[in-house]
Design a protein around this motif. Structure first.
Motif, PDB file in Angstrom:
ATOM      1  N   ARG A  71      21.281 -35.423 -32.959  1.00  0.00           N
ATOM      2  CA  ARG A  71      20.542 -34.238 -32.184  1.00  0.00           C
ATOM      3  C   ARG A  71      20.403 -34.798 -30.523  1.00  0.00           C
ATOM      4  O   ARG A  71      20.344 -35.850 -30.193  1.00  0.00           O
ATOM      5  CB  ARG A  71      19.250 -34.048 -32.558  1.00  0.00           C
ATOM      6  CG  ARG A  71      19.075 -33.847 -34.008  1.00  0.00           C
ATOM      7  CD  ARG A  71      17.596 -33.666 -34.332  1.00  0.00           C
ATOM      8  NE  ARG A  71      17.361 -33.647 -35.851  1.00  0.00           N
ATOM      9  CZ  ARG A  71      16.155 -33.834 -36.493  1.00  0.00           C
ATOM     10  NH1 ARG A  71      15.235 -34.080 -35.679  1.00  0.00           N
ATOM     11  NH2 ARG A  71      16.148 -33.808 -37.734  1.00  0.00           N
ATOM     12  N   LEU A  72      20.440 -33.591 -29.631  1.00  0.00           N
ATOM     13  CA  LEU A  72      20.536 -33.939 -28.196  1.00  0.00           C
ATOM     14  C   LEU A  72      19.252 -34.439 -27.691  1.00  0.00           C
ATOM     15  O   LEU A  72      18.748 -35.317 -27.186  1.00  0.00           O
ATOM     16  CB  LEU A  72      20.796 -32.750 -27.439  1.00  0.00           C
ATOM     17  CG  LEU A  72      20.799 -32.757 -25.920  1.00  0.00           C
ATOM     18  CD1 LEU A  72      21.719 -33.957 -25.269  1.00  0.00           C
ATOM     19  CD2 LEU A  72      20.846 -31.380 -25.363  1.00  0.00           C
ATOM     20  N   TYR A  73      18.131 -33.966 -28.651  1.00  0.00           N
ATOM     21  CA  TYR A  73      16.771 -34.110 -28.409  1.00  0.00           C
ATOM     22  C   TYR A  73      15.961 -34.753 -29.607  1.00  0.00           C
ATOM     23  O   TYR A  73      16.099 -34.220 -30.752  1.00  0.00           O
ATOM     24  CB  TYR A  73      15.875 -32.876 -27.780  1.00  0.00           C
ATOM     25  CG  TYR A  73      16.427 -32.343 -26.778  1.00  0.00           C
ATOM     26  CD1 TYR A  73      16.861 -32.800 -25.523  1.00  0.00           C
ATOM     27  CD2 TYR A  73      17.132 -30.759 -27.015  1.00  0.00           C
ATOM     28  CE1 TYR A  73      17.062 -31.821 -24.553  1.00  0.00           C
ATOM     29  CE2 TYR A  73      17.550 -30.072 -25.676  1.00  0.00           C
ATOM     30  CZ  TYR A  73      17.605 -30.648 -24.706  1.00  0.00           C
ATOM     31  OH  TYR A  73      18.259 -30.040 -23.498  1.00  0.00           O
ATOM     32  N   GLN A  74      15.466 -36.124 -29.501  1.00  0.00           N
ATOM     33  CA  GLN A  74      14.803 -36.601 -30.539  1.00  0.00           C
ATOM     34  C   GLN A  74      13.492 -36.041 -30.749  1.00  0.00           C
ATOM     35  O   GLN A  74      13.066 -36.506 -31.966  1.00  0.00           O
ATOM     36  CB  GLN A  74      14.603 -38.142 -30.223  1.00  0.00           C
ATOM     37  CG  GLN A  74      16.061 -38.890 -29.781  1.00  0.00           C
ATOM     38  CD  GLN A  74      17.184 -38.562 -30.877  1.00  0.00           C
ATOM     39  OE1 GLN A  74      16.744 -38.816 -31.985  1.00  0.00           O
ATOM     40  NE2 GLN A  74      18.278 -38.142 -30.396  1.00  0.00           N
ATOM     41  N   GLY A  75      12.836 -35.180 -29.956  1.00  0.00           N
ATOM     42  CA  GLY A  75      11.626 -34.626 -30.245  1.00  0.00           C
ATOM     43  C   GLY A  75      11.200 -33.990 -28.963  1.00  0.00           C
ATOM     44  O   GLY A  75      11.907 -34.042 -28.007  1.00  0.00           O
ATOM     45  N   PRO A  76       9.974 -33.623 -28.794  1.00  0.00           N
ATOM     46  CA  PRO A  76       9.476 -32.590 -27.784  1.00  0.00           C
ATOM     47  C   PRO A  76       9.418 -33.698 -26.480  1.00  0.00           C
ATOM     48  O   PRO A  76       9.713 -33.171 -25.429  1.00  0.00           O
ATOM     49  CB  PRO A  76       8.173 -32.126 -28.329  1.00  0.00           C
ATOM     50  CG  PRO A  76       7.817 -32.991 -29.182  1.00  0.00           C
ATOM     51  CD  PRO A  76       8.882 -33.537 -30.069  1.00  0.00           C
ATOM     52  N   ILE A  77       8.968 -34.835 -26.515  1.00  0.00           N
ATOM     53  CA  ILE A  77       8.768 -35.790 -25.441  1.00  0.00           C
ATOM     54  C   ILE A  77      10.052 -36.262 -24.686  1.00  0.00           C
ATOM     55  O   ILE A  77      10.365 -35.979 -23.663  1.00  0.00           O
ATOM     56  CB  ILE A  77       7.891 -37.011 -25.721  1.00  0.00           C
ATOM     57  CG1 ILE A  77       6.602 -36.566 -26.318  1.00  0.00           C
ATOM     58  CG2 ILE A  77       7.918 -37.790 -24.622  1.00  0.00           C
ATOM     59  CD1 ILE A  77       5.471 -36.005 -25.405  1.00  0.00           C
ATOM     60  N   ASP A  78      11.131 -36.192 -25.672  1.00  0.00           N
ATOM     61  CA  ASP A  78      12.622 -36.653 -25.244  1.00  0.00           C
ATOM     62  C   ASP A  78      12.901 -35.393 -24.685  1.00  0.00           C
ATOM     63  O   ASP A  78      13.729 -35.545 -23.441  1.00  0.00           O
ATOM     64  CB  ASP A  78      13.300 -37.183 -26.512  1.00  0.00           C
ATOM     65  CG  ASP A  78      14.783 -37.274 -25.958  1.00  0.00           C
ATOM     66  OD1 ASP A  78      14.696 -38.290 -25.071  1.00  0.00           O
ATOM     67  OD2 ASP A  78      15.712 -36.692 -26.622  1.00  0.00           O
ATOM     68  N   ALA A  79      12.615 -34.245 -25.046  1.00  0.00           N
ATOM     69  CA  ALA A  79      13.214 -32.990 -24.419  1.00  0.00           C
ATOM     70  C   ALA A  79      12.527 -32.739 -23.109  1.00  0.00           C
ATOM     71  O   ALA A  79      13.306 -32.439 -22.118  1.00  0.00           O
ATOM     72  CB  ALA A  79      13.166 -31.964 -25.461  1.00  0.00           C
ATOM     73  N   ILE A  80      11.357 -32.911 -23.097  1.00  0.00           N
ATOM     74  CA  ILE A  80      10.845 -32.596 -21.681  1.00  0.00           C
ATOM     75  C   ILE A  80      11.273 -33.934 -20.892  1.00  0.00           C
ATOM     76  O   ILE A  80      11.673 -33.293 -19.603  1.00  0.00           O
ATOM     77  CB  ILE A  80       9.178 -32.900 -21.708  1.00  0.00           C
ATOM     78  CG1 ILE A  80       8.653 -31.727 -22.795  1.00  0.00           C
ATOM     79  CG2 ILE A  80       8.649 -32.890 -20.701  1.00  0.00           C
ATOM     80  CD1 ILE A  80       7.163 -31.919 -23.112  1.00  0.00           C
TER      81      ILE A  80
END
Length: 318
Positions: A167-176
């Motif tokens: 996945r491009l983002y591992q979770g919400p913190i990583d996405a932010i």
């Protein structure tokens, strides 16, 4: 003395909103995941909500339905607190200003006068249009919290791989963190204008909630929680029927690649009109209603329970 008491009671709407957010997430998030995936996919990927549900559970497990749940778990508690707290505040402001009996029956001369004293018989409930306007104002207020929460949630929900490493983002913190690194605060708030437009339809939600509450109170022997449940569920249906096409466009904007260093592709939509045109070009008018069934199925129980929680806490708080 009365104004001081009113100020002390203002906290109740914000506290009750926290419990409303928890109830809404617990009941509604799996439906929301299916809705978002249908809104942002093509018919060749999912031919309907049932296939989307079965594929999600088969490939990602039941927890796949709760992808992106962390932002709204925190966000909806805060969002519902702000939204319902500000709704309570705006109702009071409108009832004391624009919709006060003194102003609604005033002449041009008396309209400018202050401190008009009212008899107890003259004090009235806020009219339905006042509830609708308070809803619009509360919707605009909470949009500045809702936009980044829904943006991050939507990007996590359309990551279909069951393996985090893919996945491009591992979770919400990583996405932010990643979005902020390449796009700054405007990237986090991507889709704000679409969110403001979508939440302007709160006029129909809170206006109809008042209508249903009055009808049920006057024509049934339901208890207060039962009235809250049915009025909350039915008004949520009215809201989604009126607002759903704008939500489809909002989700397209929020899941559109941001580009640059993120490596998620090239941006397709420069504005709301471009996203709406793409929805129509790909699927015609039906495209604006793709994913509507899981949304409608979610709307009644999630919002009914949210409003039961809200009104119940409001009654219980001192």
């Amino acid at each position: 003395m009365a104004s001081k008491e009113a100020q002390q009671n203002n906290y109740k709407g914000f506290v009750a909103g926290v419990f409303s957010g928890i109830a809404k997430l617990t009941v509604g998030h799996p439906f929301d995941t299916i809705k978002v995936r249908l809104q942002t996919s093509t018919p060749s990927q999912f031919n309907g909500p049932l296939q989307c549900l079965l594929q999600t559970v088969r490939k990602e497990g039941v927890l796949g339905l709760y992808k992106g749940a962390t932002p709204p778990l925190v966000g909806w508690m805060f969002m519902d607190s702000v939204m319902l707290g500000s709704l309570t505040f705006y109702r009071k402001v409108l009832s004391q200003t624009l919709f006060s009996p003194a102003r609604m029956t005033a002449s041009p001369y008396t309209l400018g006068q202050r401190d008009v004293h009212l008899n107890r018989e003259q004090i009235h409930k806020l009219p339905t249009v006042g509830h609708g306007l308070a809803g619009v104002m509360a919707g605009a207020t909470v949009s500045f919290i809702a936009a980044p929460v829904e943006h991050i949630k939507a990007r996590l929900q359309i990551q279909y791989s069951s393996k985090k490493s893919e996945r491009l983002y591992q979770g919400p913190i990583d996405a932010i963190r990643k979005i902020y690194r390449f796009h700054g605060v405007p990237g986090i708030y991507h889709g704000l204008s679409a969110t403001l437009l979508f939440r302007s339809f709160f006029f129909f939600w809170w206006g109809s909630y008042d209508i249903f509450t009055r009808l049920l109170s006057e024509n049934t022997s339901f208890s207060a929680p039962a009235i809250n449940f049915w009025a909350g569920g039915l008004s949520a249906q009215v809201f989604w029927i009126t607002s759903y096409p704008s939500d489809v466009v909002k989700q397209r904007i929020m899941t559109d690649p941001l580009g640059k260093g993120l490596g998620d592709g090239e941006r397709r939509f420069r504005n709301w009109r471009a996203a709406a045109a793409a929805v129509y070009r790909e699927n015609g008018a039906a495209g604006f209603w793709r994913g509507f069934l899981p949304c409608l199925l979610r709307a009644f129980p999630a919002n009914a329970m949210a409003l039961v929680a809200f009104e119940g806490v409001m009654r219980a708080l001192p």
